[in-house]
Write an enzyme that holds these catalytic residues in place. Structure first.
Site, PDB file in Angstrom:
ATOM      1  N   SER A 124      56.489  39.282  34.963  1.00  0.00           N
ATOM      2  CA  SER A 124      56.521  39.208  33.510  1.00  0.00           C
ATOM      3  C   SER A 124      55.174  39.686  32.997  1.00  0.00           C
ATOM      4  O   SER A 124      54.185  39.705  33.737  1.00  0.00           O
ATOM      5  CB  SER A 124      56.766  37.752  33.082  1.00  0.00           C
ATOM      6  OG  SER A 124      56.453  37.528  31.726  1.00  0.00           O
ATOM      7  N   TYR A 128      55.806  28.363  33.476  1.00  0.00           N
ATOM      8  CA  TYR A 128      56.506  29.640  33.667  1.00  0.00           C
ATOM      9  C   TYR A 128      55.511  30.766  33.924  1.00  0.00           C
ATOM     10  O   TYR A 128      55.658  31.534  34.883  1.00  0.00           O
ATOM     11  CB  TYR A 128      57.375  29.966  32.447  1.00  0.00           C
ATOM     12  CG  TYR A 128      57.995  31.344  32.530  1.00  0.00           C
ATOM     13  CD1 TYR A 128      59.125  31.564  33.307  1.00  0.00           C
ATOM     14  CD2 TYR A 128      57.430  32.430  31.858  1.00  0.00           C
ATOM     15  CE1 TYR A 128      59.688  32.832  33.407  1.00  0.00           C
ATOM     16  CE2 TYR A 128      57.982  33.697  31.947  1.00  0.00           C
ATOM     17  CZ  TYR A 128      59.108  33.890  32.729  1.00  0.00           C
ATOM     18  OH  TYR A 128      59.644  35.141  32.833  1.00  0.00           O
TER      19      TYR A 128
END
Length: 264
Positions: free
Chosen positions: A141, A154
């Site tokens: 990400s 996360y």
């Protein structure tokens, strides 16, 4: 006649994983599809068989459960299936202030985002090295590059994915096996809705299409690139983060990840 290569894709039932599945099927790969939603997974398998005449093995699996990766590997071995390309796409998010978020759900997220990814790689990589060929695509990400306030666990899990991918890519230099980390920004999938992040500035701005992200990742995988960040703005952001003070990066991350009404 050349034997088709086999690609194993986790999180194949939707989003980026589904778009990658279509890419591999259209290029003549045999497929091993892994996801928790067995009904949706069967639908995807049927679509790939009908549209591309693909050979598809379906393995409905909840990667949040300990030992899930070992069960997948055992099933592959029992079926005599050799994996040429591993796509570790499965993952999800838990969003909110760390002191308020669901700790059990965060542990499940770490099991999927880190443990299952690492274990599948550990189990399938040795055979690739022995054969002298293979490719691994790990989905990170833009959060892999920076701390994410209100998305702390996360983003930390995705930082692991990037670091792990870059490290083993270097270890594998000269073996014929490549490792690619795909690090997309905000992407139009069910990810933000499930995490309750649709009102954050990150997802109210320009959002990439899952098909475009998958295409960028697929090209990078085939080219043997180590890291790809789709989109010029995302790539510039990832580069600038590495040159900026960490406190400033965290502050900017906070502004991107807090909705107008605050975090619920």
């Amino acid at each position: 006649m050349t034997t088709p290569e086999t690609a194993l894709i986790t999180g194949a039932s939707s989003g980026i994983g589904y778009e990658l599945t279509k890419r591999f099927a259209s290029d003549g790969f045999d497929l091993v599809l892994v996801a928790r939603d067995s009904e949706r997974l069967e639908d995807v398998a049927s679509e790939m068989r009908e549209r591309h005449d693909a050979t598809v093995t379906v393995l409905p699996t909840d990667l949040a459960l300990p030992g899930a990766a070992d069960k997948i590997a055992a099933t592959l071995e029992a079926g005599g299936i050799e994996v040429d390309v591993l796509v570790n796409n499965a993952g999800f998010n838990v969003y909110g202030p760390f002191w308020q978020t669901d700790g059990e759900r965060e542990l499940a997220m770490l099991q999927v985002n880190i443990v299952a990814l690492t274990r599948l790689t550990k189990l399938l990589l040795p055979a690739m090295v022995r054969r002298g060929s293979g490719r691994i695509l790990n989905i990170g990400s833009t959060g892999s590059f920076a701390p994410g306030p209100f998305d702390a666990v996360y983003c930390a899990s995705k930082a692991y994915v990037l670091s792990f991918s870059e490290a083993i890519a270097e270890e594998l230099e000269g073996t014929g096996v490549t490792v690619t980390a795909l690090c997309p920004g905000a992407t139009r999938t069910r990810f933000a809705e499930r995490a309750g992040m649709t009102d954050t500035p990150m997802f109210r701005g320009r959002v990439a299409e899952a098909s475009d992200v998958a295409a960028a990742g697929y090209r990078a995988l085939r080219d043997g690139r180590r890291v790809v960040v789709p989109g010029l703005a995302n790539a510039l952001l990832a580069f600038s983060v590495r040159l900026s003070p960490r406190r400033l990066v965290a502050s900017i991350g906070r502004r991107m990840l807090v909705a107008e009404g605050g975090v619920a």
